[in-house]
Design an enzyme around this catalytic site. Structure first.
Site, PDB file in Angstrom:
ATOM      1  N   THR A  39       1.587   4.386   1.585  1.00  0.00           N
ATOM      2  CA  THR A  39       2.425   4.886   2.681  1.00  0.00           C
ATOM      3  C   THR A  39       3.316   3.779   3.230  1.00  0.00           C
ATOM      4  OG1 THR A  39       0.779   6.557   3.244  1.00  0.00           O
ATOM      5  CG2 THR A  39       2.404   6.027   4.945  1.00  0.00           C
ATOM      6  N   CYS A  40       2.787   2.585   3.302  1.00  0.00           N
ATOM      7  CA  CYS A  40       3.548   1.459   3.844  1.00  0.00           C
ATOM      8  C   CYS A  40       4.787   1.164   2.996  1.00  0.00           C
ATOM      9  CB  CYS A  40       2.667   0.210   3.924  1.00  0.00           C
ATOM     10  SG  CYS A  40       1.154   0.468   4.882  1.00  0.00           S
ATOM     11  N   SER A  41       4.625   1.192   1.677  1.00  0.00           N
ATOM     12  CA  SER A  41       5.722   0.870   0.765  1.00  0.00           C
ATOM     13  C   SER A  41       6.643   2.038   0.471  1.00  0.00           C
ATOM     14  CB  SER A  41       5.162   0.337  -0.556  1.00  0.00           C
ATOM     15  OG  SER A  41       4.584  -0.933  -0.361  1.00  0.00           O
ATOM     16  N   THR A  75       0.855  -1.190   0.000  1.00  0.00           N
ATOM     17  CA  THR A  75       0.000   0.000   0.000  1.00  0.00           C
ATOM     18  C   THR A  75       0.894   1.243   0.000  1.00  0.00           C
ATOM     19  OG1 THR A  75      -0.191  -0.088   2.407  1.00  0.00           O
ATOM     20  CG2 THR A  75      -1.931  -1.183   1.136  1.00  0.00           C
ATOM     21  N   LEU A 122       8.055   1.052   5.614  1.00  0.00           N
ATOM     22  CA  LEU A 122       9.060  -0.003   5.477  1.00  0.00           C
ATOM     23  C   LEU A 122      10.424   0.568   5.082  1.00  0.00           C
ATOM     24  CD1 LEU A 122       9.963  -2.950   5.482  1.00  0.00           C
ATOM     25  CD2 LEU A 122       8.996  -3.166   3.176  1.00  0.00           C
TER      26      LEU A 122
END
Length: 161
Positions: free
Chosen positions: A48-50, A46, A54
């Site tokens: 923001t996550c990627s 997703t 992370l």
């Protein structure tokens, strides 16, 4: 009830993707007798996550581990195959251990699940980070919906001093 600083983590089994396939990892073996920086994201791959969450932990892994952290662990309510693919696509290598909480059992037990149904995602994890020392929560950073600040690697480095 949401977990808080000083609480022991609940017993749960997460799944790690290995070269041999999915392998169960208990919270007892993961957190017992160690200091672990844990972060959780609503979903692998997703935005923001990627793009931020992370990569921040990958880029700052040396600084975090240099402050007494034995392992950095990222979890998401995705299956272990997705988590393995996300790690490869993000060039995580051995800097971060990515674990699957596929049924959201762990985040539900923490009181940190969320309903992503209106986005077609079902039950997911809230975005958070925590520092765990010998199975007990030493720091807990839960984001407000849509925010990304207190669960970042940079914030954790500040907390670690």
């Amino acid at each position: 009830m949401t977990i808080k600083v000083g609480d022991s983590l609940p017993s749960a089994t997460l799944i790690k993707m290995t070269e041999e396939g999915p392998r169960p990892v208990t919270t007892e073996e993961l957190f017992g007798g160690r200091t672990v920086a844990l972060f959780a994201v609503p979903g692998a791959f997703t935005p923001t996550c990627s793009a931020k969450h992370l990569p921040g932990f990958v880029d700052n892994s040396g600084a975090i581990k240099g402050r007494g952290v034995d392992e950095i662990v990222g979890i998401s309510v995705n299956d272990p195959f997705v988590m393995g693919a996300w790690g490869k696509a993000s060039n995580v290598g051995d800097t971060i251990t990515l674990l699957s909480d596929g049924n959201a059992d762990f985040v539900k037990a923490l009181g940190l699940s969320m309903d992503g149904s209106k986005f077609g995602m079902g039950t997911r994890s809230q975005r958070f980070s925590m520092l765990v020392k010998d199975g007990k929560v030493a720091q807990l950073n839960v984001e407000e919906p849509g925010a990304f600040k207190v669960s970042s690697a940079e914030h954790m480095i500040e907390q670690l001093g």
